[in-house]
Design an enzyme around this catalytic site. Structure first.
Site, PDB file in Angstrom:
ATOM      1  N   HIS A 156       2.017   3.033  -9.031  1.00 45.26           N
ATOM      2  CA  HIS A 156       1.803   1.595  -9.296  1.00 45.26           C
ATOM      3  C   HIS A 156       2.947   1.049 -10.157  1.00 45.26           C
ATOM      4  O   HIS A 156       3.479  -0.022  -9.906  1.00 45.26           O
ATOM      5  CB  HIS A 156       0.473   1.358 -10.004  1.00 45.26           C
ATOM      6  CG  HIS A 156      -0.732   1.801  -9.218  1.00 45.26           C
ATOM      7  ND1 HIS A 156      -0.849   1.572  -7.867  1.00 45.26           N
ATOM      8  CD2 HIS A 156      -1.872   2.449  -9.586  1.00 45.26           C
ATOM      9  CE1 HIS A 156      -2.006   2.070  -7.438  1.00 45.26           C
ATOM     10  NE2 HIS A 156      -2.641   2.608  -8.466  1.00 45.26           N
ATOM     11  N   ASP A 215       0.831  -1.208   0.000  1.00 40.26           N
ATOM     12  CA  ASP A 215       0.000   0.000   0.000  1.00 40.26           C
ATOM     13  C   ASP A 215       0.866   1.260   0.000  1.00 40.26           C
ATOM     14  O   ASP A 215       1.988   1.257   0.502  1.00 40.26           O
ATOM     15  CB  ASP A 215      -0.910  -0.013   1.238  1.00 40.26           C
ATOM     16  CG  ASP A 215      -2.061   0.979   1.116  1.00 40.26           C
ATOM     17  OD1 ASP A 215      -2.381   1.390  -0.017  1.00 40.26           O
ATOM     18  OD2 ASP A 215      -2.644   1.338   2.158  1.00 40.26           O
ATOM     19  N   LEU A 237      10.605 -20.704  -4.768  1.00 40.98           N
ATOM     20  CA  LEU A 237       9.623 -19.848  -4.097  1.00 40.98           C
ATOM     21  C   LEU A 237       8.231 -19.988  -4.716  1.00 40.98           C
ATOM     22  O   LEU A 237       8.090 -19.968  -5.938  1.00 40.98           O
ATOM     23  CB  LEU A 237      10.079 -18.378  -4.237  1.00 40.98           C
ATOM     24  CG  LEU A 237       9.093 -17.305  -3.794  1.00 40.98           C
ATOM     25  CD1 LEU A 237       8.994 -17.232  -2.274  1.00 40.98           C
ATOM     26  CD2 LEU A 237       9.505 -15.926  -4.351  1.00 40.98           C
TER      27      LEU A 237
HETATM   28  C1  IPE Z   1      -5.421  -2.727   0.067  1.00 40.00           C
HETATM   29  O1  IPE Z   1      -5.089  -1.400  -0.145  1.00 40.00           O
HETATM   30  C2  IPE Z   1      -5.427  -3.486  -1.208  1.00 40.00           C
HETATM   31  C3  IPE Z   1      -4.148  -3.610  -1.914  1.00 40.00           C
HETATM   32  C4  IPE Z   1      -2.988  -3.164  -1.547  1.00 40.00           C
HETATM   33  C5  IPE Z   1      -4.227  -4.320  -3.140  1.00 40.00           C
HETATM   34  P1  IPE Z   1      -6.196  -0.265  -0.264  1.00 40.00           P
HETATM   35  O2  IPE Z   1      -5.474   0.993  -0.435  1.00 40.00           O
HETATM   36  O3  IPE Z   1      -7.189  -0.628  -1.284  1.00 40.00           O
HETATM   37  O4  IPE Z   1      -6.900  -0.348   1.183  1.00 40.00           O
HETATM   38  P2  IPE Z   1      -7.828   0.692   1.931  1.00 40.00           P
HETATM   39  O5  IPE Z   1      -8.908   1.102   0.981  1.00 40.00           O
HETATM   40  O6  IPE Z   1      -6.982   1.871   2.306  1.00 40.00           O
HETATM   41  O7  IPE Z   1      -8.311  -0.044   3.137  1.00 40.00           O
HETATM   42  C1  IPE Z   2      -1.771   0.152  -3.266  1.00 41.20           C
HETATM   43  O1  IPE Z   2      -1.494   1.506  -3.304  1.00 41.20           O
HETATM   44  C2  IPE Z   2      -2.001  -0.432  -4.632  1.00 41.20           C
HETATM   45  C3  IPE Z   2      -3.369  -0.866  -4.894  1.00 41.20           C
HETATM   46  C4  IPE Z   2      -4.362  -0.866  -4.060  1.00 41.20           C
HETATM   47  C5  IPE Z   2      -3.618  -1.357  -6.228  1.00 41.20           C
HETATM   48  P1  IPE Z   2      -2.663   2.582  -3.297  1.00 41.20           P
HETATM   49  O2  IPE Z   2      -3.058   2.855  -4.706  1.00 41.20           O
HETATM   50  O3  IPE Z   2      -3.759   2.144  -2.401  1.00 41.20           O
HETATM   51  O4  IPE Z   2      -1.909   3.837  -2.702  1.00 41.20           O
HETATM   52  P2  IPE Z   2      -2.497   4.888  -1.678  1.00 41.20           P
HETATM   53  O5  IPE Z   2      -2.980   4.112  -0.471  1.00 41.20           O
HETATM   54  O6  IPE Z   2      -3.603   5.604  -2.359  1.00 41.20           O
HETATM   55  O7  IPE Z   2      -1.332   5.758  -1.364  1.00 41.20           O
HETATM   56 MG    MG Z   3      -4.133   2.442  -0.445  1.00 43.51          MG
END
Ligand code: IPE
Ligand code: IPE
Ligand code: MG
Length: 252
Positions: free
Chosen positions: A43, A26, A137
């Site tokens: 990403h 995240d 792995l």
């Molecule tokens: C969780 O992250 C899902 C992934 C990293 C794929 P999110 O960014 O979607 O989670 P929330 O919405 O902050 O809980």
């Molecule tokens: C996690 O990073 C990746 C996915 C959920 C695909 P985020 O896109 O949630 O990044 P933030 O949380 O908005 O910084």
């Molecule tokens: Mg996020």
């Protein structure tokens, strides 16, 4: 017959090196925003952290690594971001599978793939088939995965096989869970500073050691992983027992 024992039914052996690491990657969007870049640049950059972590796990002989790439709730994001992520998955499969195969990695995709476009579904299947016979792995990527979805689909598959069952036990359900091929995670890592599970492996995280770090996923490097491992090594895994019992290795 389940391949691995359940942490609620038997006390797992604790090892200094986790046998299964599960990660919520995240913070990509915030990483990009800090640099005045579009979210999707985060990403793209996050993929480099994936490559580095896979290499580290291979080097450290960690047998299972599971990465949360797209949750069942991430469809709620703006359409252009979802489209970008789908494109990135496709591109990553095209670019990385050969290298993963050469590194003896077994690639698994967990989650409900039915909403994905047929080409992506096909590539996922091909990637799994190509790497299935490897014995290094096991890298699982969770895409359109949700912990609740997993439990419900497992239950539905069980009912399909045994429609007359009135009650079930834990061990009846676990073979149908998406990660039945892996032990329960020893270490869970969430980057990006949020301290929640966000519908990741709800069942499997029952006794997993949780580690949260403010480091944003694109910044998660070898040193950051080493910090997580160090934190893990300091944990006392009691599985319901007292500390004294753990130290005398008395199981009861
Ligand atoms: C969780 O992250 C899902 C992934 C990293 C794929 P999110 O960014 O979607 O989670 P929330 O919405 O902050 O809980
Ligand atoms: C996690 O990073 C990746 C996915 C959920 C695909 P985020 O896109 O949630 O990044 P933030 O949380 O908005 O910084
Ligand atoms: Mg996020």
């Amino acid at each position: 017959m389940a391949l691995f024992s359940s942490s609620t039914k038997a006390i797992p052996a604790s090892q200094a090196v986790p046998q299964h690491v599960a990660v919520i990657m995240d913070g990509n969007g915030r990483w990009a925003k800090k640099r005045l870049l579009p979210r999707v640049a985060g990403h793209q950059r996050g993929l480099e952290s994936v490559r580095a972590l896979v290499k580290s796990c291979v080097r450290l002989d960690i047998p299972y690594l599971t990465l949360f790439a797209f949750s069942s709730e991430n469809w709620r994001r703006p359409a252009d971001e979802v489209t970008f992520l789908m494109g990135l998955f496709l591109e990553a499969l095209d670019r990385e599978v050969k290298k993963l195969h050469e590194a003896n990695v077994v690639l698994k995709l967990i989650g409900d793939r039915s909403p994905f476009n047929p080409l992506l579904q096909q590539k996922m299947l091909e990637a799994e088939q190509k790497t299935a016979a490897n014995n290094g792995l096991t890298l699982s990527i969770a895409v359109n995965y949700g912990g609740r979805w997993d439990i419900v689909q497992a239950f539905n598959r069980l009912l399909q096989q045994q429609p007359t069952r009135a009650t079930i036990e834990e061990s009846d359900l676990t073979p149908f869970l998406a990660m039945a091929y892996a032990p329960e995670p020893d270490l869970f890592i969430r980057t990006g500073g949020e301290t929640r599970i966000s519908n990741f492996l709800l069942w499997q995280l029952a006794y997993t050691e949780l580690y949260f770090t403010p480091t944003l996923w694109p910044d998660f490097d070898d040193a950051a992983f080493e910090q997580a491992l160090q934190s893990y090594r300091q944990r006392e895994r009691r599985f319901g027992r007292t500390s004294e019992q753990v130290h005398t290795s008395e199981p009861t």
